[in-house]
Design a protein around this motif. Structure first.
Motif, PDB file in Angstrom:
ATOM      1  N   GLY A  69       0.818  -1.208   0.000  1.00 52.32           N
ATOM      2  CA  GLY A  69       0.000   0.000   0.000  1.00 52.32           C
ATOM      3  C   GLY A  69       0.850   1.256   0.000  1.00 52.32           C
ATOM      4  O   GLY A  69       0.556   2.229  -0.705  1.00 52.32           O
ATOM      5  N   ASN A  98       0.843   3.989  -3.022  1.00 52.31           N
ATOM      6  CA  ASN A  98       0.494   5.376  -2.736  1.00 52.31           C
ATOM      7  C   ASN A  98       1.601   6.322  -3.196  1.00 52.31           C
ATOM      8  O   ASN A  98       1.360   7.343  -3.836  1.00 52.31           O
ATOM      9  CB  ASN A  98       0.230   5.536  -1.242  1.00 52.31           C
ATOM     10  N   ILE A 145      -5.441   1.996  -0.990  1.00 50.34           N
ATOM     11  CA  ILE A 145      -6.480   2.009   0.043  1.00 50.34           C
ATOM     12  C   ILE A 145      -6.939   0.593   0.367  1.00 50.34           C
ATOM     13  O   ILE A 145      -7.109   0.228   1.540  1.00 50.34           O
ATOM     14  CB  ILE A 145      -7.665   2.881  -0.410  1.00 50.34           C
ATOM     15  N   PHE A 164      -4.300  -1.120   2.551  1.00 55.19           N
ATOM     16  CA  PHE A 164      -4.350  -0.686   3.942  1.00 55.19           C
ATOM     17  C   PHE A 164      -5.579  -1.253   4.652  1.00 55.19           C
ATOM     18  O   PHE A 164      -5.520  -1.604   5.835  1.00 55.19           O
ATOM     19  CB  PHE A 164      -4.351   0.840   4.030  1.00 55.19           C
ATOM     20  N   SER A 165      -6.683  -1.356   3.912  1.00 56.41           N
ATOM     21  CA  SER A 165      -7.899  -1.934   4.504  1.00 56.41           C
ATOM     22  C   SER A 165      -7.686  -3.392   4.860  1.00 56.41           C
ATOM     23  O   SER A 165      -8.157  -3.868   5.907  1.00 56.41           O
ATOM     24  CB  SER A 165      -9.074  -1.789   3.534  1.00 56.41           C
ATOM     25  N   TYR A 174      -1.760   1.933  10.213  1.00 58.02           N
ATOM     26  CA  TYR A 174      -2.502   1.508   9.026  1.00 58.02           C
ATOM     27  C   TYR A 174      -3.646   2.478   8.744  1.00 58.02           C
ATOM     28  O   TYR A 174      -3.921   2.814   7.585  1.00 58.02           O
ATOM     29  CB  TYR A 174      -3.050   0.100   9.204  1.00 58.02           C
ATOM     30  N   TYR A 175      -4.323   2.921   9.786  1.00 57.75           N
ATOM     31  CA  TYR A 175      -5.415   3.883   9.619  1.00 57.75           C
ATOM     32  C   TYR A 175      -4.869   5.229   9.122  1.00 57.75           C
ATOM     33  O   TYR A 175      -5.473   5.873   8.259  1.00 57.75           O
ATOM     34  CB  TYR A 175      -6.151   4.091  10.943  1.00 57.75           C
ATOM     35  N   ARG A 209      -3.963   4.861   5.469  1.00 59.16           N
ATOM     36  CA  ARG A 209      -5.165   4.826   4.634  1.00 59.16           C
ATOM     37  C   ARG A 209      -5.805   6.201   4.552  1.00 59.16           C
ATOM     38  O   ARG A 209      -6.280   6.616   3.474  1.00 59.16           O
ATOM     39  CB  ARG A 209      -6.169   3.803   5.167  1.00 59.16           C
ATOM     40  N   TYR A 248      -6.599   8.176   1.121  1.00 64.49           N
ATOM     41  CA  TYR A 248      -7.916   8.744   0.807  1.00 64.49           C
ATOM     42  C   TYR A 248      -7.782  10.237   0.475  1.00 64.49           C
ATOM     43  O   TYR A 248      -8.443  10.743  -0.435  1.00 64.49           O
ATOM     44  CB  TYR A 248      -8.878   8.567   1.981  1.00 64.49           C
ATOM     45  N   ASP A 270     -10.492   8.393   9.199  1.00 66.19           N
ATOM     46  CA  ASP A 270      -9.325   7.581   9.558  1.00 66.19           C
ATOM     47  C   ASP A 270      -8.335   8.375  10.408  1.00 66.19           C
ATOM     48  O   ASP A 270      -7.822   7.883  11.423  1.00 66.19           O
ATOM     49  CB  ASP A 270      -8.622   7.076   8.295  1.00 66.19           C
TER      50      ASP A 270
END
Length: 222
Positions: free
Chosen positions: A111, A115, A138, A141-142, A154-155, A158, A162, A192
């Protein structure tokens, strides 16, 4: 408006021992085959190079390993990340996930690579391809969150992805402009980042980032 993100460009500024702590944890969980790699001279060279922070040497050694197991594949992907070879990192972590689909660290690093690649101004990707790359980031990471929901990084990652997707979709000069999708991406970014901030109210950097994203979202209506 060009999409730019310093979230991963600051990667090298983080103390190396912290990164190695994450790395060692992931490696220990990665594969029961790891002991079989210890006798391979290229694996030993690669491991030493990683510990020394010489990731180019690590790549050079690890790429010579025949039939690499999941440990070696992880080490190689990690080294590609540190060398800013994001396409090769994506390939390595994709291979690792085909072997070990529950490796949350592999999802996280893939991820990150996706990104970072998506927001580079010289990546030669079309706007549609950037959008797909960001959505892939995304999704990664989810999956990392699904497998390891207690890791707040991780949040945060993400949330930043986003944000970058919102910037892309919210720029009316792009071929992928979509105001409603941008609004949704910005709100998910806020959610997040706020989730992480709720766990540590002293994170002024996150508070500032949330304010920025809220401004981006508000400006869509102007």
């Amino acid at each position: 408006m060009n999409i730019r993100s310093n979230q991963f460009m600051n990667f090298g500024k983080v103390k190396h021992w912290v990164l190695l702590g994450v790395f060692v944890f992931s490696v220990n969980a990665a594969s029961a085959q790891s002991q079989s790699s210890s006798s391979n001279p290229y694996v030993r060279l690669g491991n030493k190079a990683i510990m020394d922070g010489d990731f180019k040497a690590a790549v050079n050694a690890l790429e010579k390993v025949k039939s690499p197991d999941t440990l070696v594949t992880y080490m190689l992907g990690y080294s590609h990340i540190r060398c800013a070879n994001y396409n090769k990192a994506i390939t390595s972590f994709t291979k690792l996930l085909s072997q070990s689909p529950n490796n949350f660290s592999a999802y996280y690093w893939r991820g990150k690579a996706r990104n970072t690649l998506a927001v580079q101004s010289d990546n030669k990707l079309s706007e549609a391809e950037r959008g797909k790359m960001l959505q892939g980031s995304i999704d990664d990471f989810s999956n990392a969150i699904r497998l390891n929901p207690d890791d707040l990084s991780y949040y945060q990652s993400r949330g930043m992805a986003y944000r970058d997707l919102g910037i892309l979709q919210g720029t009316n000069s792009t071929a992928v402009y979509d105001k409603s999708s941008a609004e949704e991406a910005y709100q998910k970014s806020i959610d997040d980042l706020q989730h992480v901030l709720n766990s540590n109210s002293k994170r002024e950097d996150l508070a500032k980032e949330i304010k920025k994203v809220k401004i981006y979202k508000t400006n869509l209506s102007k």
